[in-house]
Design a protein around this motif. Structure first.
Motif, short mmCIF file in Angstrom:
data_model
loop_
_atom_site.label_atom_id
_atom_site.label_comp_id
_atom_site.label_asym_id
_atom_site.label_seq_id
_atom_site.Cartn_x
_atom_site.Cartn_y
_atom_site.Cartn_z
N ALA A 178 2.20 1.70 -3.40
CA ALA A 178 1.12 2.13 -4.28
C ALA A 178 0.89 3.63 -4.15
O ALA A 178 0.75 4.32 -5.15
N SER A 179 0.85 4.14 -2.94
CA SER A 179 0.59 5.57 -2.77
C SER A 179 1.76 6.39 -3.29
O SER A 179 1.57 7.46 -3.85
N THR A 226 1.42 6.37 -7.15
CA THR A 226 0.33 7.24 -7.57
C THR A 226 0.71 8.71 -7.41
O THR A 226 0.47 9.52 -8.29
N GLU A 265 -5.33 -0.84 -9.14
CA GLU A 265 -5.98 -1.08 -7.85
C GLU A 265 -6.50 -2.51 -7.75
O GLU A 265 -6.33 -3.18 -6.73
N GLN A 266 -7.12 -2.99 -8.82
CA GLN A 266 -7.65 -4.35 -8.85
C GLN A 266 -6.53 -5.38 -8.68
O GLN A 266 -6.66 -6.33 -7.90
N ALA A 285 0.83 -1.21 0.00
CA ALA A 285 0.00 0.00 0.00
C ALA A 285 0.87 1.26 0.00
O ALA A 285 0.56 2.23 -0.68
N LEU A 322 -5.58 3.01 -13.89
CA LEU A 322 -5.60 3.18 -12.43
C LEU A 322 -6.52 2.15 -11.77
O LEU A 322 -6.20 1.60 -10.71
N GLU A 323 -7.64 1.88 -12.42
CA GLU A 323 -8.58 0.87 -11.92
C GLU A 323 -7.93 -0.52 -11.93
O GLU A 323 -8.05 -1.29 -10.97
N ARG A 346 -3.59 -4.92 -7.32
CA ARG A 346 -3.04 -4.82 -5.95
C ARG A 346 -3.91 -5.61 -4.98
O ARG A 346 -3.40 -6.31 -4.11
N ASP A 347 -5.23 -5.48 -5.14
CA ASP A 347 -6.15 -6.23 -4.28
C ASP A 347 -5.99 -7.73 -4.49
O ASP A 347 -5.95 -8.50 -3.53
#
Length: 173
Positions: free
Chosen positions: A25-26, A29, A72-73, A22, A68-69, A75-76
């Motif tokens: 990721a931040s 971004t 996020e997907q 996380a 970006l979607e 990463r989840d």
């Protein structure tokens, strides 16, 4: 980087935890946002095939949103697969007392989770790479031949890094 002691002690390797993933990721971004050129300048800069219209600001925004979607997907998915793998490693213990069928089932399940994590990690890297290319103004250029990939292909598959000709050659090999 924070590591998971369970996986690290059993395999001799370390892997990022959800917290470190996380954090990365931040940072990614934030870095992308700070270095992002404005959409109008980017639309003028991106190459397209001769028979295609130039990228519009809306099209670029849409592709960016899809990437970006996807990031996020993935990463989840990666976090879920890594958590599942950690759970499997904790639950399996040393395997003593297991019959061959149990040991085989545990191995197959572990290999499946490793594969899921590897696929999510690869897809995440591809999406992040595509976003970096978009921000750098090199998005849509075939990494093999240097020709434009094509807007339609990129709109259908925003992570594409090869034009159709080069992709077909790669698929044949």
């Amino acid at each position: 980087m924070t590591t998971s002691s369970t996986a690290g002690s059993r395999t001799g390797t370390t892997k990022p935890t959800a917290k470190s993933t996380a954090k990365t990721a931040s940072k990614t971004t934030a870095k992308a946002a700070s270095s992002r050129p404005n959409a109008r300048k980017l639309a003028e800069q991106l190459r397209v095939k001769d028979d295609e219209s130039p990228w519009s600001e809306d099209e670029i925004s849409e592709v960016r949103g899809v990437l970006l979607e996807e990031i996020e997907q993935h990463r989840d998915e990666l976090k879920l697969a890594e958590d599942e793998l950690d759970d499997l490693l904790r639950a399996s213990g040393d395997g003593s007392g297991d019959d061959q069928a149990d040991a085989g089932a545990k191995t197959a399940e572990r290999e499946h989770e490793i594969s899921v994590a590897a696929n999510a990690r690869a897809s995440l890297r591809q999406a992040e790479h595509a976003l970096e290319q978009l921000d750098a103004g090199t998005y849509g250029i075939c990494e093999n031949c240097g020709n434009p990939i094509g807007k339609l292909r990129l709109q259908a598959r925003p992570r594409a890094t090869l034009c159709m000709t080069c992709q077909e050659k790669q698929d044949r090999h």
